[in-house]
Design a protein around this motif. Structure first.
Motif, PDB file in Angstrom:
ATOM      1  N   GLN A   1      48.779  40.734  44.283  1.00  0.00           N
ATOM      2  CA  GLN A   1      47.272  40.874  44.462  1.00  0.00           C
ATOM      3  C   GLN A   1      46.851  39.859  45.485  1.00  0.00           C
ATOM      4  O   GLN A   1      45.936  40.013  46.180  1.00  0.00           O
ATOM      5  N   LEU A   2      47.782  39.039  46.225  1.00  0.00           N
ATOM      6  CA  LEU A   2      47.391  38.058  47.134  1.00  0.00           C
ATOM      7  C   LEU A   2      46.496  38.384  48.157  1.00  0.00           C
ATOM      8  O   LEU A   2      47.273  39.190  48.868  1.00  0.00           O
ATOM      9  N   ASP A   3      45.635  37.641  48.722  1.00  0.00           N
ATOM     10  CA  ASP A   3      45.291  37.889  50.084  1.00  0.00           C
ATOM     11  C   ASP A   3      45.709  36.692  50.983  1.00  0.00           C
ATOM     12  O   ASP A   3      45.158  35.590  50.708  1.00  0.00           O
ATOM     13  N   TYR A   4      46.511  36.672  51.685  1.00  0.00           N
ATOM     14  CA  TYR A   4      47.345  35.580  52.571  1.00  0.00           C
ATOM     15  C   TYR A   4      46.319  34.820  53.551  1.00  0.00           C
ATOM     16  O   TYR A   4      46.680  33.976  54.041  1.00  0.00           O
ATOM     17  N   ALA A   5      45.299  35.558  53.658  1.00  0.00           N
ATOM     18  CA  ALA A   5      44.212  35.094  54.563  1.00  0.00           C
ATOM     19  C   ALA A   5      43.288  34.005  54.164  1.00  0.00           C
ATOM     20  O   ALA A   5      42.787  33.235  54.508  1.00  0.00           O
ATOM     21  N   GLU A   6      43.440  33.944  52.542  1.00  0.00           N
ATOM     22  CA  GLU A   6      42.730  32.987  51.766  1.00  0.00           C
ATOM     23  C   GLU A   6      43.525  31.590  51.201  1.00  0.00           C
ATOM     24  O   GLU A   6      44.765  32.192  51.111  1.00  0.00           O
ATOM     25  N   PRO A   7      43.069  30.556  50.933  1.00  0.00           N
ATOM     26  CA  PRO A   7      44.078  29.738  50.223  1.00  0.00           C
ATOM     27  C   PRO A   7      44.411  29.959  48.927  1.00  0.00           C
ATOM     28  O   PRO A   7      43.820  30.491  48.127  1.00  0.00           O
ATOM     29  N   PHE A   8      45.531  29.720  48.504  1.00  0.00           N
ATOM     30  CA  PHE A   8      46.070  29.852  47.224  1.00  0.00           C
ATOM     31  C   PHE A   8      46.751  28.778  46.587  1.00  0.00           C
ATOM     32  O   PHE A   8      47.457  27.764  47.479  1.00  0.00           O
ATOM     33  N   HIS A   9      47.341  28.579  45.216  1.00  0.00           N
ATOM     34  CA  HIS A   9      47.752  27.396  44.830  1.00  0.00           C
ATOM     35  C   HIS A   9      49.098  28.029  44.031  1.00  0.00           C
ATOM     36  O   HIS A   9      48.768  28.866  43.106  1.00  0.00           O
ATOM     37  N   LEU A  10      50.185  27.543  44.234  1.00  0.00           N
ATOM     38  CA  LEU A  10      51.300  27.985  43.721  1.00  0.00           C
ATOM     39  C   LEU A  10      51.983  26.558  42.531  1.00  0.00           C
ATOM     40  O   LEU A  10      51.698  25.608  43.008  1.00  0.00           O
ATOM     41  N   GLN A  11      52.267  26.948  41.606  1.00  0.00           N
ATOM     42  CA  GLN A  11      52.921  25.887  40.772  1.00  0.00           C
ATOM     43  C   GLN A  11      54.164  26.429  39.939  1.00  0.00           C
ATOM     44  O   GLN A  11      54.346  27.351  39.707  1.00  0.00           O
TER      45      GLN A  11
END
Ligand code: FRU
Length: 444
Positions: free
Chosen positions: A340-350
């Motif tokens: 579902q990720l929008d790669y144009a926006e910031p995201f956080h992976l753990q």
């Protein structure tokens, strides 16, 4: 007005160092080295952005610009201090001795002089570049003290009933040097101490020194940050932001720097950090991410240069941690699946990374090898092969818990809550994440 989330980016054209970072009258102010007329370094102005939470930033008009004979060619880096409810900005004023006939925005072969100056703002939003500036330390004329050209980047703080300033310079035989001044009234400054050491580059930019309590021992420690020029000769980025615990006497400014400094960020793009206290009294660092080429998108002004995420500095068992600021951590609250990720926006992976697993974020690869974390940006740094493409942290024989913050032009990897940080500028990240291990993903 233009707004940025999480990372302050040049609002068109060129940005370098953070300047005057301060929590003042209920808001964070962040100024920065800015060239408003192009996507390359030139006559320095101070750009300006503010935030109430270190997450959402609003850009404002340029704050400082050349207006006096002594700063006619640039307002270089510096810091801010609140004094009697006013905002005092300290900066290095630059005056070229020779004008470049073909481009007035660049220096001809180091022929310039530097002095230290201040600007007083009544409220953090009005900057009277004609009436509120003052030169406070003229260009150095005694070569035994420092360099008339390369003396810059005042960091000012108050201690007991006095003000103190640290600035970077170089010796006649090209060795980095620190100058410490003090003042009772912000206008008259006297030298308190100087310090130099060989083997750590030829000029020390953006020095910053502060105390922190070691969270394990309860001991008071002093941390020095600075950006020594030429500390890695031969590389395309020969200068790096370095840190160390140092011995420091607050009043006499006697300092001893150890032989070995550590990188602030193992990705080696981060430069010229400076710190101040946040609303809760934490020591927070802001820093510039060096970018080799501008980002160009249809319908937008090209821009080059951005700030790293604000990081809280802490000391534990004599190790300096750079932890992502809690406000940033809290921003990423919504779990999301990779599909579902929008790669144009910031995201956080753990994740907890294991040997033999490769985490591939759109072409940027992260893995463990020989007890260190490695990264490779070859596929997302194309045409820029003359720069470093491969990075690694120091060795660590324990768990590798990673908090990774991704946005289209920057990946920041925090290992074990800031034990090491490795951040890299990237271009044209692809829209996928591939990994065999377990991964949590969050967005704001
Ligand atoms: C560090 C630096 C500073 C100087 C400023 C000029 O990147 O070279 O020493 O004040 O940038 O833009």
């Amino acid at each position: 007005m233009k707004q940025d989330m999480l990372h302050v980016k040049a609002p068109g054209n060129w940005m370098n160092d953070p300047n005057g970072f301060i929590f003042y009258r209920g808001e964070y102010h962040l100024f920065y080295q800015y060239f408003p007329y192009g996507v390359q370094w030139g006559t320095m102005h101070w750009g300006h952005a503010t935030s109430t939470d270190l997450v959402k930033w609003t850009h404002h008009p340029v704050a400082l610009f050349p207006s006096k004979a002594y700063d006619q060619n640039g307002c270089f880096s510096g810091t801010a201090l609140e004094v009697q409810e006013k905002l005092v900005l300290f900066y290095t004023a630059v005056r070229y001795e020779v004008i470049n006939e073909e481009n007035v925005h660049v220096i001809v072969e180091d022929q310039f002089e530097s002095s230290q100056a201040l600007m007083i703002s009544e409220d953090g939003y009005t900057f009277d570049n004609l009436a509120s500036k003052q030169q406070i330390i003229p260009p150095i004329t005694d070569a035994a003290l420092g360099d008339r050209t390369h003396t810059r980047d005042p960091k000012v703080w108050s201690y007991r009933d006095q003000y103190y300033m640290i600035i970077g310079t170089k010796t006649a035989d090209k060795q980095g040097k620190l100058l410490f001044y003090n003042s009772m009234d912000l206008l008259n400054w006297s030298i308190v101490n100087t310090y130099t050491k060989s083997g750590l580059g030829h000029m020390w930019e953006c020095p910053d020194i502060f105390s922190l309590t070691d969270r394990t021992s309860g001991e008071q420690e002093h941390v020095l940050l600075m950006s020594p020029e030429g500390i890695q000769p031969g590389m395309l980025y020969p200068s790096h932001a370095m840190c160390s615990l140092v011995s420091f006497q607050e009043e006499s400014c006697e300092i001893v720097i150890p032989d070995k400094l550590h990188l602030v960020d193992y990705g080696q793009d981060l430069y010229a950090p400076q710190t101040n206290l946040d609303e809760a009294g934490r020591r927070v660092m802001v820093a510039w991410m060096r970018m080799p080429k501008p980002v160009e998108k249809a319908g937008e002004r090209p821009w080059i240069g951005m700030m790293a995420l604000p990081r809280v500095i802490e000391v534990e068992q004599e190790h300096i941690y750079f932890r992502v600021h809690p406000e940033v951590q809290q921003y990423f609250t919504n779990n999301i699946s990779l599909e579902q990720l929008d790669y144009a926006e910031p995201f956080h992976l753990q994740t907890t990374l294991h040997e033999h697993h490769v985490l591939d974020i759109g072409g940027y690869r992260i893995w463990l090898e020989g007890g260190s974390l490695h990264t490779d940006r070859t596929d997302v740094f194309q045409g820029l092969e003359q720069y470093n493409l491969h990075f690694q942290t120091p060795e660590w024989h324990g768990e590798w818990q990673l908090d990774i913050f991704v946005e289209p032009n920057l990946i920041e990897i925090f290992v074990n809550q800031g034990q090491y940080v490795l951040s890299n500028v990237v271009y044209d990240l692809k829209a996928y994440v591939s990994y065999e291990g377990e991964l949590k993903c969050k967005i704001g």
